[in-house]
Design a protein around this motif. Sequence first.
Motif, PDB file in Angstrom:
ATOM      1  N   MET A  99     -10.753   8.069  -3.954  1.00  0.00           N
ATOM      2  CA  MET A  99      -9.915   6.968  -4.440  1.00  0.00           C
ATOM      3  C   MET A  99     -10.736   5.967  -5.248  1.00  0.00           C
ATOM      4  O   MET A  99     -10.232   5.377  -6.192  1.00  0.00           O
ATOM      5  N   VAL A 143     -11.263   8.288   0.680  1.00  0.00           N
ATOM      6  CA  VAL A 143     -11.608   6.940   0.231  1.00  0.00           C
ATOM      7  C   VAL A 143     -12.594   7.015  -0.931  1.00  0.00           C
ATOM      8  O   VAL A 143     -12.457   6.297  -1.931  1.00  0.00           O
ATOM      9  N   ALA A 158       1.180   8.331   2.047  1.00  0.00           N
ATOM     10  CA  ALA A 158       2.187   7.458   1.446  1.00  0.00           C
ATOM     11  C   ALA A 158       3.379   7.286   2.370  1.00  0.00           C
ATOM     12  O   ALA A 158       4.519   7.563   2.004  1.00  0.00           O
ATOM     13  N   LEU A 183       0.914   6.942  -6.547  1.00  0.00           N
ATOM     14  CA  LEU A 183      -0.306   7.690  -6.855  1.00  0.00           C
ATOM     15  C   LEU A 183      -0.238   9.141  -6.381  1.00  0.00           C
ATOM     16  O   LEU A 183      -1.029   9.975  -6.837  1.00  0.00           O
ATOM     17  N   ALA A 184       0.662   9.436  -5.489  1.00  0.00           N
ATOM     18  CA  ALA A 184       0.702  10.778  -4.893  1.00  0.00           C
ATOM     19  C   ALA A 184       1.380  11.771  -5.824  1.00  0.00           C
ATOM     20  O   ALA A 184       2.347  12.438  -5.457  1.00  0.00           O
ATOM     21  N   SER A 185       0.854  11.879  -7.000  1.00  0.00           N
ATOM     22  CA  SER A 185       1.423  12.756  -8.028  1.00  0.00           C
ATOM     23  C   SER A 185       0.319  13.134  -8.997  1.00  0.00           C
ATOM     24  O   SER A 185      -0.308  12.256  -9.604  1.00  0.00           O
ATOM     25  N   ASP A 186       0.080  14.423  -9.126  1.00  0.00           N
ATOM     26  CA  ASP A 186      -0.967  14.857 -10.054  1.00  0.00           C
ATOM     27  C   ASP A 186      -0.722  14.337 -11.460  1.00  0.00           C
ATOM     28  O   ASP A 186      -1.656  13.960 -12.167  1.00  0.00           O
ATOM     29  N   GLU A 213      -4.070  14.769  -4.219  1.00  0.00           N
ATOM     30  CA  GLU A 213      -2.612  14.584  -4.262  1.00  0.00           C
ATOM     31  C   GLU A 213      -2.001  14.830  -2.878  1.00  0.00           C
ATOM     32  O   GLU A 213      -1.169  14.054  -2.412  1.00  0.00           O
ATOM     33  N   LYS A 230      -8.262   5.639 -18.588  1.00  0.00           N
ATOM     34  CA  LYS A 230      -9.594   5.026 -18.455  1.00  0.00           C
ATOM     35  C   LYS A 230     -10.261   4.905 -19.821  1.00  0.00           C
ATOM     36  O   LYS A 230     -11.078   4.012 -20.041  1.00  0.00           O
ATOM     37  N   ASP A 278       4.459   4.536   5.687  1.00  0.00           N
ATOM     38  CA  ASP A 278       4.076   3.477   6.623  1.00  0.00           C
ATOM     39  C   ASP A 278       3.870   4.025   8.026  1.00  0.00           C
ATOM     40  O   ASP A 278       2.964   3.601   8.741  1.00  0.00           O
ATOM     41  N   ILE A 285      -8.547   2.037   5.555  1.00  0.00           N
ATOM     42  CA  ILE A 285      -7.594   2.939   6.198  1.00  0.00           C
ATOM     43  C   ILE A 285      -8.291   3.674   7.335  1.00  0.00           C
ATOM     44  O   ILE A 285      -7.677   4.002   8.338  1.00  0.00           O
ATOM     45  N   LEU A 320       0.487   5.780   8.092  1.00  0.00           N
ATOM     46  CA  LEU A 320      -0.603   4.801   8.005  1.00  0.00           C
ATOM     47  C   LEU A 320      -0.755   4.091   9.353  1.00  0.00           C
ATOM     48  O   LEU A 320      -1.867   3.826   9.810  1.00  0.00           O
ATOM     49  N   LEU A 322      -1.724  10.653 -11.512  1.00  0.00           N
ATOM     50  CA  LEU A 322      -3.182  10.515 -11.409  1.00  0.00           C
ATOM     51  C   LEU A 322      -3.820  10.880 -12.746  1.00  0.00           C
ATOM     52  O   LEU A 322      -4.773  10.234 -13.202  1.00  0.00           O
ATOM     53  N   LYS A 346      -7.572   4.414  15.273  1.00  0.00           N
ATOM     54  CA  LYS A 346      -8.926   3.847  15.154  1.00  0.00           C
ATOM     55  C   LYS A 346      -9.452   3.451  16.530  1.00  0.00           C
ATOM     56  O   LYS A 346     -10.661   3.460  16.764  1.00  0.00           O
ATOM     57  N   LEU A 390       0.662   4.063  -2.849  1.00  0.00           N
ATOM     58  CA  LEU A 390       0.289   5.450  -2.542  1.00  0.00           C
ATOM     59  C   LEU A 390       1.390   6.414  -2.973  1.00  0.00           C
ATOM     60  O   LEU A 390       1.093   7.510  -3.450  1.00  0.00           O
ATOM     61  N   LYS A 391       2.642   6.003  -2.818  1.00  0.00           N
ATOM     62  CA  LYS A 391       3.728   6.869  -3.289  1.00  0.00           C
ATOM     63  C   LYS A 391       3.606   7.079  -4.801  1.00  0.00           C
ATOM     64  O   LYS A 391       3.816   8.181  -5.305  1.00  0.00           O
ATOM     65  N   MET A 434      -7.572   0.894   0.628  1.00  0.00           N
ATOM     66  CA  MET A 434      -7.816   2.249   1.099  1.00  0.00           C
ATOM     67  C   MET A 434      -9.091   2.329   1.922  1.00  0.00           C
ATOM     68  O   MET A 434      -9.177   3.110   2.872  1.00  0.00           O
ATOM     69  N   SER A 435     -10.073   1.540   1.560  1.00  0.00           N
ATOM     70  CA  SER A 435     -11.344   1.640   2.270  1.00  0.00           C
ATOM     71  C   SER A 435     -11.209   1.173   3.711  1.00  0.00           C
ATOM     72  O   SER A 435     -12.109   1.370   4.514  1.00  0.00           O
ATOM     73  N   LEU A 439       0.823  -1.218   0.000  1.00  0.00           N
ATOM     74  CA  LEU A 439       0.000   0.000   0.000  1.00  0.00           C
ATOM     75  C   LEU A 439       0.851   1.259   0.000  1.00  0.00           C
ATOM     76  O   LEU A 439       0.569   2.211  -0.728  1.00  0.00           O
ATOM     77  N   GLU A 440       1.907   1.255   0.799  1.00  0.00           N
ATOM     78  CA  GLU A 440       2.762   2.444   0.831  1.00  0.00           C
ATOM     79  C   GLU A 440       3.338   2.723  -0.565  1.00  0.00           C
ATOM     80  O   GLU A 440       3.327   3.862  -1.034  1.00  0.00           O
ATOM     81  N   VAL A 451      -5.945  -1.677  -4.502  1.00  0.00           N
ATOM     82  CA  VAL A 451      -5.535  -0.495  -3.744  1.00  0.00           C
ATOM     83  C   VAL A 451      -6.766   0.214  -3.185  1.00  0.00           C
ATOM     84  O   VAL A 451      -6.786   0.621  -2.018  1.00  0.00           O
ATOM     85  N   VAL A 452      -7.793   0.342  -4.004  1.00  0.00           N
ATOM     86  CA  VAL A 452      -9.006   1.010  -3.543  1.00  0.00           C
ATOM     87  C   VAL A 452      -9.623   0.240  -2.370  1.00  0.00           C
ATOM     88  O   VAL A 452     -10.050   0.842  -1.380  1.00  0.00           O
ATOM     89  N   LEU A 474      -2.808  11.957  -0.582  1.00  0.00           N
ATOM     90  CA  LEU A 474      -2.045  10.747  -0.879  1.00  0.00           C
ATOM     91  C   LEU A 474      -0.587  10.895  -0.461  1.00  0.00           C
ATOM     92  O   LEU A 474       0.027   9.943   0.017  1.00  0.00           O
ATOM     93  N   LYS A 475      -0.045  12.096  -0.617  1.00  0.00           N
ATOM     94  CA  LYS A 475       1.334  12.313  -0.160  1.00  0.00           C
ATOM     95  C   LYS A 475       1.422  12.095   1.351  1.00  0.00           C
ATOM     96  O   LYS A 475       2.380  11.508   1.857  1.00  0.00           O
TER      97      LYS A 475
END
Lengths: 107, 107
Positions: free
Chosen positions: B104, B101, B19, A18-21, B12, A31, B21, A107, B24, A24, B31, A15-16, A104-105, A11-12, A100-101, B15-16
């Motif tokens: 995402m 979420v 991203a 994905l953490a970029s416009d 973004e 799609k 561990d 998290i 997270l 994304l 929780k 996310l790393k 994420m749900s 996941l980390e 991943v989604v 996610l940054k």
Amino acid sequence: MSSTDELTIDLEAALKALASDRRLQILDWLKDPAANFPPQEHGDPVEHGACNQYIVEKLGVSQPAGSRHLKVLVDADLAIATRRKGWVYYRRNEPAIDAVVRAMSQI
Amino acid sequence: MSSTDELTIDLEAALKALASDRRLQILDWLKDPAANFPPQEHGDPVEHGACNQYIVEKLGVSQPAGSRHLKVLVDADLAIATRRKGWVYYRRNEPAIDAVVRAMSQI
DNA sequence: TAGCCATATAACGTATTAGCTATATAGCTA
DNA sequence: TAGCTATATAGCTAATACGTTATATGGCTA
């Protein structure tokens, strides 16, 4: 393997990636490659995705910069590259993105 | 505002912040603060979350490093800080996390 | 008010990321 | 095979991230 098996994902790392416009944006374009990129001579947009060159041009960065963004997505298993007739086509790895989604749900 | 309004989030940026561990892990501990941290004299674990110090200790990093991770989460609106009697308590920002979420799921 | 304790900030080193240009590689095509 | 075109890598710079220790701040408490 039952149908409830899920891909194991980092996941980390996902996310790393994905953490970029920029990245994304690439995934969003992918799609619907046929709608978002010019027609391709080889490589079916639906089956194989869009070629590196079109993605780079649309991103508006240098070819190496675009190439590296795509490599990040592939390394994170979020995209799949297909080499064909001298071009490389990229498409989304939907099962991995779904995983991943799902992760994420929780998290 | 109708019930269908969603928080506007910077995906973004979120996610940054996610991203990592370490971060997270913090969100996961938060929780259930009462289960994951020692009893607190002030600040109800359920209402206010866990205090900075306990989080830092459990992370196993220096106090400033932990403090900065928490700041990243707060800046990204994923956590909420409450100052009380000299301590700062951190808790999850559930609506914002839910919004991430949801965003995402459309990636 | 004075002192103390929890937290935040500063300053610094190192690692990673993202951009660029230049160059190498891969593999069609003729 | 030779040349051409698409893509990847190398090498550089600047910016960001994360860890440390040292120090400043903030606000209870006595």
